[in-house]
Design an enzyme around this catalytic site. Structure first.
Site, PDB file in Angstrom:
ATOM      1  N   GLY A  50       0.868  -1.162   0.000  1.00 48.74           N
ATOM      2  CA  GLY A  50       0.000   0.000   0.000  1.00 48.74           C
ATOM      3  C   GLY A  50       0.902   1.208   0.000  1.00 48.74           C
ATOM      4  O   GLY A  50       2.112   1.081   0.135  1.00 48.74           O
ATOM      5  N   CYS A  51       0.339   2.391  -0.155  1.00 46.77           N
ATOM      6  CA  CYS A  51       1.166   3.586  -0.204  1.00 46.77           C
ATOM      7  C   CYS A  51       1.726   3.897   1.178  1.00 46.77           C
ATOM      8  O   CYS A  51       2.789   4.433   1.336  1.00 46.77           O
ATOM      9  CB  CYS A  51       0.342   4.751  -0.738  1.00 46.77           C
ATOM     10  SG  CYS A  51       1.306   6.194  -1.118  1.00 46.77           S
ATOM     11  N   GLN A  52       0.968   3.555   2.212  1.00 47.66           N
ATOM     12  CA  GLN A  52       1.361   3.955   3.563  1.00 47.66           C
ATOM     13  C   GLN A  52       1.821   2.802   4.439  1.00 47.66           C
ATOM     14  O   GLN A  52       2.646   2.972   5.309  1.00 47.66           O
ATOM     15  CB  GLN A  52       0.182   4.652   4.247  1.00 47.66           C
ATOM     16  CG  GLN A  52      -0.253   5.872   3.504  1.00 47.66           C
ATOM     17  CD  GLN A  52      -0.712   6.969   4.437  1.00 47.66           C
ATOM     18  OE1 GLN A  52      -0.779   6.810   5.640  1.00 47.66           O
ATOM     19  NE2 GLN A  52      -1.033   8.104   3.869  1.00 47.66           N
ATOM     20  N   ARG A 117      -4.942   3.651  -2.398  1.00 45.10           N
ATOM     21  CA  ARG A 117      -3.494   3.824  -2.374  1.00 45.10           C
ATOM     22  C   ARG A 117      -2.916   3.839  -0.961  1.00 45.10           C
ATOM     23  O   ARG A 117      -1.725   3.719  -0.778  1.00 45.10           O
ATOM     24  CB  ARG A 117      -3.122   5.116  -3.084  1.00 45.10           C
ATOM     25  CG  ARG A 117      -2.780   4.889  -4.556  1.00 45.10           C
ATOM     26  CD  ARG A 117      -2.733   6.193  -5.282  1.00 45.10           C
ATOM     27  NE  ARG A 117      -1.894   7.180  -4.603  1.00 45.10           N
ATOM     28  CZ  ARG A 117      -0.605   7.318  -4.820  1.00 45.10           C
ATOM     29  NH1 ARG A 117       0.014   6.572  -5.675  1.00 45.10           N
ATOM     30  NH2 ARG A 117       0.074   8.242  -4.192  1.00 45.10           N
TER      31      ARG A 117
END
Lengths: 138, 410
Positions: A50-52, A117
């Site tokens: 994931g983005c985070q 995201r």
């Protein structure tokens, strides 16, 4: 219990909370209690980026059923992951592949699945179903 | 020092309708200003007015609406020229934003003038949008990319920069202000040193223009790019400043209408500056509204905006450092109103999710600066970034929120 019976059980548990904080504390608690994966299984093969935050997912056959194990570095995501495992793990590939996950929306956590995201949850659900479809073919 | 001494905060807040709302039953605190700022009613009205009364395609129509739209579009170009301190409006090219500006320079100046064996210098503080276009160019042409390292305070190591500079270096591209940490880079010095070895300098101004006074001539910058949406203007529009001689020597970026003088199937001659780089119908409405944003900042006073934001940063930093286990990431001597931090044992995403439920909007994650996060050996940070409409009381809400989050995750 069937997948839907477990989903309904979770929805009932969340109905007890009237405060957002209680809800999140429950999820955090589940996140902390999830066994997770040993470090050597947090491999690039198992990773869902994931983005985070990252999620790691493992699947194996136990008799006729498919068993999932997963982990995440963020505890809220881990709590949500724990619920997904509770719902889907230990069922036949067919049941998993055909399941419709409605509990996340019903407990008011759908935003975590919408932020495509920001965490690996959407990809995780997809990956769990992909495993189920793949094992159906075996 | 009290708030009212610097700006009339209640009056300013009333200019931003979006701030007047509740999230999860709590008054919104918007601290994600480094990602994008909110828009004052003057900007919203400019957009509305344009579409209600003036909408037309620009430059070639001879009817009244086309004349009005062209006049307002070009008036923004003049406002941007003044804003950046450029010598001429020929040097102001409208883009879709900073990323577009950087890509334009990489694709035109870079492709034409930088060759195999040459070197490009960027810095460890860069946003992915000031890394990837240069990497793409380097791969295509066999150019070497060098990186100015970052020290523990989040500042560029200027001694290493001196060592990296040589006759081989043809271009240096750094940000004016770091988006992740808020560090203000010594770009005047960076530019002068690059010029001494014959390199041109591109400045990514995305995070600087809402906080600092910009004078491209005083800086002697060769290229300077910014985005409107980070300075109270609309999304999807920005500008690229380029020195006239450089822009003239550069080939066009995209082909199409507007950028041509004459087209035949044998040969096309290109339009003059700045139109040579503005192929196709531009984002007219948002360009027009950008002027309203610049005027809005001037109406408050850019020095006052900066002073107010500095005050918020000082206060927030003091309060944050009192939270046990909290570590600031980025403690540069010169920085804008960005407070980036980590809390021991807590993932930034968990902080962001819970703060959102408390009505506080912050940014968490790697801020599109993965190499920088790696440099500090962290997954990401929680970033609170302040704008002119933020208040001390809102900082208090963040601090109280963080205490609550810590307790919930303990």
């Amino acid at each position: 219990m069937t997948i839907n019976e477990i989903q309904d059980e979770i929805i009932e548990e969340f109905a007890l909370f009237d405060d957002w904080a209680d809800k999140y504390e429950y999820i955090i608690d589940m996140g902390k209690k999830l066994k997770g994966l040993p470090e050597d299984q947090k491999t690039e093969d198992n990773i869902i980026k994931g983005c985070q935050s990252r999620v790691w997912l493992n699947a194996h056959k136990d008799g006729e059923n498919l068993v999932f194990e997963a982990d995440s570095e963020a505890v809220i995501v881990k709590g949500l992951v724990s619920m997904l495992i509770r719902v889907l793990s230990g069922h036949s590939p067919k049941e998993i592949a055909e399941s419709e996950l409605y509990f996340i929306d019903q407990i008011g956590m759908s935003q975590h699945l919408a932020q495509t995201r920001s965490n690996g949850l959407v990809s995780m659900v997809k990956q769990m179903k992909n495993y189920a479809i793949a094992y159906q073919l075996v | 020092m009290t708030l009212t001494e610097i700006v009339d905060i209640q009056k300013i807040r009333a200019d931003f309708p979006v701030l007047d709302q509740e999230i999860n039953g709590k008054k919104l605190v918007y601290f994600d200003n480094a990602a994008t700022t909110q828009k004052p009613i003057a900007v919203i009205n400019a957009l509305k007015h344009y579409y209600e009364f003036d909408n037309a395609n620009i430059h070639r129509g001879i009817h009244t609406l086309a004349e009005r739209a062209t006049r307002d579009f070009e008036a923004t170009r003049e406002a941007v020229r003044k804003f950046l301190g450029a010598a001429s409006t020929e040097e102001i090219i409208f883009t879709s934003g900073t990323t577009n500006g950087i890509n334009l320079v990489a694709s035109t100046y870079g492709r034409k003038f930088i060759k195999e064996g040459d070197e490009i210098i960027i810095s460890g503080l860069e946003h992915h949008s000031n890394i990837v276009p240069w990497q793409m160019l380097c791969e295509e042409k066999g150019i070497t990319l060098k990186v100015i390292p970052v020290n523990d305070r989040g500042e560029l190591d200027m001694e290493v920069y001196d060592q990296l500079l040589s006759e081989k270096v043809k271009l240096v591209s750094v940000n004016h202000v770091s988006n992740a940490l808020g560090t203000i880079n010594p770009i005047k010095e960076i530019i002068a040193k690059a010029h001494a070895v014959g390199a041109v300098v591109m400045i990514d101004g995305a995070q600087a223009t809402s906080h600092l006074d910009i004078d491209v001539q005083d800086l002697d910058a060769d290229f300077y790019a910014f985005s409107a949406h980070k300075l109270y203007g609309p999304t999807g529009v920005g500008a690229l400043y380029g020195k006239k001689a450089l822009l003239e020597a550069m080939p066009p970026y995209m082909g199409g209408g507007e950028m041509i003088k004459e087209v035949t199937f044998e040969k096309t001659t290109y339009n003059e500056l700045p139109y040579k780089f503005e192929a196709g119908t531009p984002n007219i409405a948002d360009v027009v509204a950008l002027k309203a944003a610049l005027e809005y900042m001037d109406s408050i006073g850019r020095d006052k905006i900066a002073a107010h934001e500095d005050m918020l940063l000082q206060y927030a930093t003091e309060q944050l450092l009192q939270i046990e286990g909290l570590r600031m990431i980025g403690e540069a001597k010169n920085k804008v109103s960005v407070a980036s931090f980590v809390i021991e044992g807590i993932h930034p995403q968990d902080i962001g999710v819970l703060l959102d439920n408390l009505g506080v909007a912050v940014r968490t994650g790697h801020h599109c600066t993965q190499p920088l996060m790696k440099r500090f050996n962290i997954l990401g940070t929680t970033r609170a970034s302040f704008a002119v409409y933020n208040t001390i009381e809102e900082v208090d809400r963040l601090i109280a929120g963080l205490h609550r989050v810590k307790k919930m995750l303990a």
